[in-house]
Design a protein around this motif. Structure first.
Motif, PDB file in Angstrom:
ATOM      1  N   HIS A  21       0.793  -1.235   0.000  1.00  0.00           N
ATOM      2  CA  HIS A  21       0.000   0.000   0.000  1.00  0.00           C
ATOM      3  C   HIS A  21       0.823   1.283   0.000  1.00  0.00           C
ATOM      4  O   HIS A  21       0.306   2.341  -0.362  1.00  0.00           O
ATOM      5  N   PHE A  22       2.091   1.212   0.406  1.00  0.00           N
ATOM      6  CA  PHE A  22       2.917   2.420   0.465  1.00  0.00           C
ATOM      7  C   PHE A  22       4.159   2.332  -0.418  1.00  0.00           C
ATOM      8  O   PHE A  22       4.948   3.256  -0.462  1.00  0.00           O
ATOM      9  N   GLY A  23       4.362   1.209  -1.078  1.00  0.00           N
ATOM     10  CA  GLY A  23       5.466   1.076  -2.013  1.00  0.00           C
ATOM     11  C   GLY A  23       6.648   0.312  -1.455  1.00  0.00           C
ATOM     12  O   GLY A  23       6.847   0.221  -0.245  1.00  0.00           O
ATOM     13  N   GLU A  24       7.454  -0.221  -2.363  1.00  0.00           N
ATOM     14  CA  GLU A  24       8.626  -1.029  -2.007  1.00  0.00           C
ATOM     15  C   GLU A  24       9.624  -0.248  -1.166  1.00  0.00           C
ATOM     16  O   GLU A  24      10.319  -0.812  -0.319  1.00  0.00           O
ATOM     17  N   GLU A  25       9.723   1.067  -1.402  1.00  0.00           N
ATOM     18  CA  GLU A  25      10.722   1.882  -0.708  1.00  0.00           C
ATOM     19  C   GLU A  25      10.334   2.243   0.730  1.00  0.00           C
ATOM     20  O   GLU A  25      11.117   2.807   1.473  1.00  0.00           O
ATOM     21  N   CYS A  26       9.140   1.893   1.139  1.00  0.00           N
ATOM     22  CA  CYS A  26       8.668   2.230   2.491  1.00  0.00           C
ATOM     23  C   CYS A  26       9.197   1.212   3.498  1.00  0.00           C
ATOM     24  O   CYS A  26       8.698   0.102   3.602  1.00  0.00           O
ATOM     25  N   GLY A  27      10.218   1.630   4.239  1.00  0.00           N
ATOM     26  CA  GLY A  27      10.789   0.756   5.250  1.00  0.00           C
ATOM     27  C   GLY A  27      10.111   0.943   6.595  1.00  0.00           C
ATOM     28  O   GLY A  27       9.526   1.984   6.889  1.00  0.00           O
ATOM     29  N   PHE A  39     -12.270  -5.095  19.671  1.00  0.00           N
ATOM     30  CA  PHE A  39     -12.819  -5.683  18.442  1.00  0.00           C
ATOM     31  C   PHE A  39     -11.754  -5.944  17.377  1.00  0.00           C
ATOM     32  O   PHE A  39     -11.583  -7.059  16.932  1.00  0.00           O
ATOM     33  N   ASN A  40     -11.045  -4.910  16.940  1.00  0.00           N
ATOM     34  CA  ASN A  40     -10.056  -5.039  15.872  1.00  0.00           C
ATOM     35  C   ASN A  40      -8.642  -5.070  16.435  1.00  0.00           C
ATOM     36  O   ASN A  40      -8.374  -4.502  17.488  1.00  0.00           O
ATOM     37  N   ALA A  41      -7.721  -5.688  15.695  1.00  0.00           N
ATOM     38  CA  ALA A  41      -6.295  -5.588  16.002  1.00  0.00           C
ATOM     39  C   ALA A  41      -5.793  -4.296  15.362  1.00  0.00           C
ATOM     40  O   ALA A  41      -6.109  -3.996  14.208  1.00  0.00           O
ATOM     41  N   ILE A  42      -5.028  -3.500  16.127  1.00  0.00           N
ATOM     42  CA  ILE A  42      -4.546  -2.212  15.635  1.00  0.00           C
ATOM     43  C   ILE A  42      -3.050  -2.125  15.906  1.00  0.00           C
ATOM     44  O   ILE A  42      -2.587  -2.443  17.001  1.00  0.00           O
ATOM     45  N   TYR A  43      -2.309  -1.645  14.913  1.00  0.00           N
ATOM     46  CA  TYR A  43      -0.856  -1.538  15.019  1.00  0.00           C
ATOM     47  C   TYR A  43      -0.412  -0.123  14.663  1.00  0.00           C
ATOM     48  O   TYR A  43      -0.899   0.464  13.693  1.00  0.00           O
ATOM     49  N   ARG A  44       0.537   0.429  15.460  1.00  0.00           N
ATOM     50  CA  ARG A  44       1.171   1.702  15.135  1.00  0.00           C
ATOM     51  C   ARG A  44       2.510   1.358  14.486  1.00  0.00           C
ATOM     52  O   ARG A  44       3.325   0.646  15.069  1.00  0.00           O
ATOM     53  N   ILE A  45       2.742   1.884  13.295  1.00  0.00           N
ATOM     54  CA  ILE A  45       3.911   1.514  12.500  1.00  0.00           C
ATOM     55  C   ILE A  45       4.774   2.750  12.272  1.00  0.00           C
ATOM     56  O   ILE A  45       4.291   3.771  11.773  1.00  0.00           O
ATOM     57  N   THR A  46       6.046   2.632  12.650  1.00  0.00           N
ATOM     58  CA  THR A  46       7.009   3.705  12.419  1.00  0.00           C
ATOM     59  C   THR A  46       7.771   3.389  11.143  1.00  0.00           C
ATOM     60  O   THR A  46       8.351   2.314  11.014  1.00  0.00           O
ATOM     61  N   ARG A  47       7.747   4.334  10.210  1.00  0.00           N
ATOM     62  CA  ARG A  47       8.440   4.145   8.942  1.00  0.00           C
ATOM     63  C   ARG A  47       9.835   4.770   9.020  1.00  0.00           C
ATOM     64  O   ARG A  47      10.039   5.766   9.713  1.00  0.00           O
ATOM     65  N   THR A  48      10.786   4.214   8.323  1.00  0.00           N
ATOM     66  CA  THR A  48      12.170   4.673   8.417  1.00  0.00           C
ATOM     67  C   THR A  48      12.404   6.029   7.763  1.00  0.00           C
ATOM     68  O   THR A  48      13.233   6.794   8.231  1.00  0.00           O
ATOM     69  N   LYS A  49      11.674   6.354   6.708  1.00  0.00           N
ATOM     70  CA  LYS A  49      11.927   7.590   5.965  1.00  0.00           C
ATOM     71  C   LYS A  49      10.878   8.671   6.210  1.00  0.00           C
ATOM     72  O   LYS A  49      10.909   9.710   5.565  1.00  0.00           O
ATOM     73  N   GLU A  50       9.937   8.434   7.109  1.00  0.00           N
ATOM     74  CA  GLU A  50       8.839   9.373   7.340  1.00  0.00           C
ATOM     75  C   GLU A  50       8.753   9.741   8.814  1.00  0.00           C
ATOM     76  O   GLU A  50       9.008   8.908   9.677  1.00  0.00           O
ATOM     77  N   GLN A  51       8.387  10.981   9.088  1.00  0.00           N
ATOM     78  CA  GLN A  51       8.166  11.394  10.471  1.00  0.00           C
ATOM     79  C   GLN A  51       6.847  10.862  11.011  1.00  0.00           C
ATOM     80  O   GLN A  51       6.751  10.447  12.149  1.00  0.00           O
ATOM     81  N   ASP A  52       5.832  10.892  10.154  1.00  0.00           N
ATOM     82  CA  ASP A  52       4.512  10.448  10.572  1.00  0.00           C
ATOM     83  C   ASP A  52       4.473   8.931  10.715  1.00  0.00           C
ATOM     84  O   ASP A  52       5.011   8.204   9.894  1.00  0.00           O
ATOM     85  N   GLN A  82      -3.401  10.651  -2.121  1.00  0.00           N
ATOM     86  CA  GLN A  82      -2.026  10.748  -2.565  1.00  0.00           C
ATOM     87  C   GLN A  82      -1.692  12.212  -2.818  1.00  0.00           C
ATOM     88  O   GLN A  82      -2.406  12.915  -3.541  1.00  0.00           O
ATOM     89  N   VAL A  83      -0.609  12.679  -2.194  1.00  0.00           N
ATOM     90  CA  VAL A  83      -0.145  14.050  -2.345  1.00  0.00           C
ATOM     91  C   VAL A  83       1.325  13.988  -2.758  1.00  0.00           C
ATOM     92  O   VAL A  83       2.146  13.433  -2.026  1.00  0.00           O
ATOM     93  N   ASP A  84       1.630  14.562  -3.896  1.00  0.00           N
ATOM     94  CA  ASP A  84       3.015  14.564  -4.401  1.00  0.00           C
ATOM     95  C   ASP A  84       3.618  13.168  -4.394  1.00  0.00           C
ATOM     96  O   ASP A  84       4.760  12.961  -3.968  1.00  0.00           O
ATOM     97  N   GLY A  85       2.843  12.186  -4.812  1.00  0.00           N
ATOM     98  CA  GLY A  85       3.343  10.818  -4.915  1.00  0.00           C
ATOM     99  C   GLY A  85       3.396  10.050  -3.606  1.00  0.00           C
ATOM    100  O   GLY A  85       3.821   8.903  -3.575  1.00  0.00           O
ATOM    101  N   GLU A  86       2.964  10.655  -2.501  1.00  0.00           N
ATOM    102  CA  GLU A  86       2.976   9.976  -1.200  1.00  0.00           C
ATOM    103  C   GLU A  86       1.557   9.871  -0.666  1.00  0.00           C
ATOM    104  O   GLU A  86       0.746  10.763  -0.856  1.00  0.00           O
ATOM    105  N   TRP A  87       1.283   8.768   0.020  1.00  0.00           N
ATOM    106  CA  TRP A  87      -0.038   8.564   0.612  1.00  0.00           C
ATOM    107  C   TRP A  87      -0.099   9.251   1.962  1.00  0.00           C
ATOM    108  O   TRP A  87       0.805   9.147   2.770  1.00  0.00           O
TER     109      TRP A  87
END
Length: 186
Positions: A21-27, A39-52, A82-87
């Motif tokens: 969903h975020f591309g191969e380059e999203c670490g 009810f649902n399983a929820i995960y907080r995910i920290t990406r290597t190249k993004e602050q958010d 999608q904004v400037d190629g990023e979700w």
């Protein structure tokens, strides 16, 4: 919290979903399960190249027996664009607790552990700016308490659907906070 409806994923599956969903380059540098829900399983995910950070909310496995009030509305809860190629997350709607009309009505469900939204200045200032308001009034504060009283009453009433310990804890907590709201309002 253990629940038969939680669809827990392996780290490998989470990494695969992020890649799709975020591309191969999203670490990914970190995956944390947010364990408070029922009810649902929820995960907080920290990406290597993004602050958010991103949040992955996983729906129930198809075919899982559900009570009539349980439903999977995942496709419409998180809106991305999608904004400037990023979700980017454009919006999140929790339809179970959504309130239509007065924006102040959504505050108590978003900040259920906050008895006064003024204790969350960053959020409140952003709301005031977006709403074109310069001040949070005493009338706003009263409406906040009334909406908080409403959601706490719902929380006190819905304990029948939880296991004994969680039901007791939520019922007691909701009762104490209902009393606080009533004192504030009277």
């Amino acid at each position: 919290m253990k629940s038969r409806t939680k669809n827990r994923l392996t780290e490998q599956k989470i990494r695969e979903l992020v890649r799709v969903h975020f591309g191969e380059e999203c670490g990914i540098s970190d995956i944390e399960e947010l364990k408070g829900g029922m009810f649902n399983a929820i995960y907080r995910i920290t990406r290597t190249k993004e602050q958010d950070k991103i949040v992955l909310k996983v729906g129930v496995v198809p075919g899982t027996p559900l009570l009539t009030y349980e439903r999977d509305i995942m496709p419409v809860e998180v809106f991305v664009r999608q904004v400037d190629g990023e979700w980017r997350i454009a919006g999140i709607i929790d339809l179970e607790r959504a309130f239509w009309g007065d924006p102040v009505g959504d505050f108590p469900t978003s900040f259920v552990f906050t008895d006064d939204i003024r204790k969350e200045p960053a959020f409140l200032n952003a709301y005031l700016k977006a709403a074109g308001k310069s001040v949070y009034t005493e009338a706003d504060a009263k409406r906040y308490q009334l909406y908080r009283l409403y959601i706490l009453t719902v929380m006190a009433a819905e304990v029948f659907r939880y296991d004994f310990l969680y039901a007791k804890l939520q019922g007691a907590w909701a009762g104490r906070n209902i009393s606080k709201c009533l004192k504030e309002l009277l």
